[in-house]
Design a protein around this motif. Structure first.
Motif, mmCIF file in Angstrom:
data_model
loop_
_atom_site.group_PDB
_atom_site.id
_atom_site.type_symbol
_atom_site.label_atom_id
_atom_site.label_comp_id
_atom_site.label_asym_id
_atom_site.label_seq_id
_atom_site.Cartn_x
_atom_site.Cartn_y
_atom_site.Cartn_z
ATOM 1 N N GLN A 344 0.811 -1.216 0.000
ATOM 2 C CA GLN A 344 0.000 0.000 0.000
ATOM 3 C C GLN A 344 0.844 1.265 0.000
ATOM 4 O O GLN A 344 0.475 2.266 -0.615
ATOM 5 C CB GLN A 344 -0.923 -0.003 1.227
ATOM 6 C CG GLN A 344 -1.981 -1.102 1.192
ATOM 7 C CD GLN A 344 -2.696 -1.239 2.537
ATOM 8 O OE1 GLN A 344 -2.112 -0.992 3.594
ATOM 9 N NE2 GLN A 344 -3.950 -1.656 2.500
ATOM 10 N N ARG A 399 1.185 -1.122 10.448
ATOM 11 C CA ARG A 399 0.719 -0.087 9.500
ATOM 12 C C ARG A 399 -0.235 -0.643 8.454
ATOM 13 O O ARG A 399 -0.826 0.125 7.696
ATOM 14 C CB ARG A 399 1.930 0.579 8.835
ATOM 15 C CG ARG A 399 2.634 -0.267 7.820
ATOM 16 C CD ARG A 399 3.840 0.439 7.240
ATOM 17 N NE ARG A 399 4.204 -0.062 5.937
ATOM 18 C CZ ARG A 399 4.900 -1.172 5.714
ATOM 19 N NH1 ARG A 399 5.313 -1.909 6.750
ATOM 20 N NH2 ARG A 399 5.170 -1.568 4.481
ATOM 21 N N TYR A 400 -0.367 -1.958 8.366
ATOM 22 C CA TYR A 400 -1.248 -2.544 7.357
ATOM 23 C C TYR A 400 -2.703 -2.224 7.652
ATOM 24 O O TYR A 400 -3.184 -2.425 8.765
ATOM 25 C CB TYR A 400 -1.063 -4.057 7.282
ATOM 26 C CG TYR A 400 -2.071 -4.742 6.367
ATOM 27 C CD1 TYR A 400 -2.070 -4.480 5.003
ATOM 28 C CD2 TYR A 400 -3.019 -5.612 6.876
ATOM 29 C CE1 TYR A 400 -3.000 -5.079 4.154
ATOM 30 C CE2 TYR A 400 -3.939 -6.231 6.044
ATOM 31 C CZ TYR A 400 -3.931 -5.966 4.677
ATOM 32 O OH TYR A 400 -4.851 -6.559 3.861
ATOM 33 N N LYS A 401 -3.398 -1.735 6.655
ATOM 34 C CA LYS A 401 -4.824 -1.421 6.791
ATOM 35 C C LYS A 401 -5.586 -2.346 5.849
ATOM 36 O O LYS A 401 -5.671 -2.116 4.638
ATOM 37 C CB LYS A 401 -5.090 0.045 6.445
ATOM 38 C CG LYS A 401 -4.355 1.024 7.359
ATOM 39 C CD LYS A 401 -4.562 2.443 6.906
ATOM 40 C CE LYS A 401 -3.876 3.422 7.845
ATOM 41 N NZ LYS A 401 -2.426 3.247 7.883
#
Length: 402
Positions: A344, A399-401
């Motif tokens: 991302q 931080r992964y969404k």
């Protein structure tokens, strides 16, 4: 997973320089690393340098995954420009990521010398504006890099024409870059690591992973067991079996290598060249004066469809180069296609993942996966030693969404 096809130049050039055994007995070790490509080799190197015993397992013959298809450019630039990364990751994390990638090139040079790698060469890099409309963003990117202390210059159309014969609106010229051969470097690392006590096994597929109280238990397809205190997963794009499906998007990329030329340099300093357009085109030379051109990416993972496009993509890459350098003969000799992934924010995932205890990930996702892999080796090695690495947060799974 089918990671590449065609005739990768590095594999043609170096063949199978070393043989590694298949695991045929039970083992116990401090750390087991799954993945024997460049990421796993750098990880094992960091461990043995700290005196930590480790075992490397690869389901394939060593180096025949993504590593053999790498075009081996070493740049601090991330697929996401610094100006955009500041918006995605925050100013501090963005600048830290760029600084770490720049520093990793010096560290990789020292490692290459230590392990007597066949090839490592410092280079300069040129980031071209593909179109006039890209110029404002490129100028902003130059200012952002300059402000954080990176060694860059801005080249106007006149300089590009005079020095390279290129017609382009502008470019960022960077003195911090290098090129290597990821495949031969991987084997050199393994040979060094073996002398320092590491064990390396290929053609050894890990079929099951379980987590007893004080570590990990790996069971191979042939029923052998490896017990370890810690597990590092460095299998690159094949890691998706352990992680959320959306954590990385898989794409197809293409490359072609020319016949060798009798003399070099072929253009100004034989600098690395890449462009602002998406997907970007990139090019470099080799020690024997071949030209490698890559790009023409497609946003899908479908090996059959990917491979079917290889002949037309190779022709397009040849034409792309000839448009830039019509005076340099380019006769293709080898072409190949491979799989790569993007995240991302353009940054890799490094460190622990809550659903897998005693496990660390060293995943160099992105166009500059080798520099990411060196950063991962340092961070994960510290974490295994029980130390807090100051930069771990930049690349963490937090931080992964999804």
């Amino acid at each position: 997973m089918d990671l590449h096809s065609g005739y990768p130049y590095s594999l043609i050039r170096h063949g199978l320089p070393f043989n590694y055994p298949k695991l045929e007995n039970d083992l116990r070790t401090s750390v087991v690393v799954i993945g024997g490509g460049i990421s796993g080799a750098l990880m094992a190197h960091a461990l043995v340098r700290e005196g930590i015993t480790c075992v490397v397992l690869d389901a394939r013959t060593v180096g025949l995954g993504s590593t053999s298809a790498s075009t081996s450019l070493l740049q601090y630039e991330i697929d996401v420009p610094l100006t955009e990364l500041k918006e995605k990751a925050g100013i501090a994390h963005a600048e830290k990521a760029y600084a770490l990638c720049a520093a990793s090139i010096n560290k990789l040079e020292k490692i290459a010398k230590r392990v007597d790698a066949p090839y490592f060469e410092r280079k300069h890099s040129l980031y071209l504006a593909s179109f006039k409309k890209d110029l404002p963003k490129l100028e902003a990117e130059y200012k952002a890099r300059k402000a954080m202390g990176l060694d860059v210059m801005f080249w106007d159309p006149g300089m590009l024409k005079d020095l390279l014969g290129l017609d382009a609106p502008g470019a960022i010229y960077s003195r911090t870059a290098a090129q290597t051969d990821a495949y031969s470097l991987t084997h050199a690392l393994h040979q060094y690591n073996l002398k320092k006590g590491a064990e390396v096994y290929d053609r050894t597929f890990v079929q099951d992973i379980s987590f007893p109280k004080n570590g990990v238990r790996l069971t191979t397809a042939e029923g052998y067991t490896v017990l370890a205190g810690h597990l590092v997963i460095a299998t690159g794009y094949e890691t998706l079996q352990y992680l959320p499906a959306g954590i990385v998007d898989l794409h197809a990329t293409y490359a072609v290598a020319s016949e060798h030329h009798e003399k070099g340099p072929l253009w100004y300093e034989d600098c690395l060249i890449w462009e602002t357009k998406d997907p970007y085109l990139y090019m470099r030379s080799t020690p024997e004066h071949r030209i490698i051109v890559g790009g023409r990416d497609e946003k899908f993972y479908n090996p059959t469809k990917r491979d079917k496009l290889l002949p037309s993509k190779a022709r397009q890459l040849q034409q792309d180069f000839s448009k830039h350098f019509p005076h340099i003969p380019f006769k293709p000799e080898f072409s190949w296609t491979g799989t790569f992934g993007s995240t991302q924010d353009g940054l890799p995932y490094i460190g622990t993942y809550a659903k897998m205890p005693h496990t660390f990930f060293a995943l160099g996702f992105g166009g500059n996966g080798i520099t990411f892999s060196q950063i991962a080796a340092e961070i994960v090695c510290d974490q295994i030693r029980g130390k807090q690495h100051p930069d771990a947060e930049v690349f963490s799974f937090a931080r992964y969404k999804g």
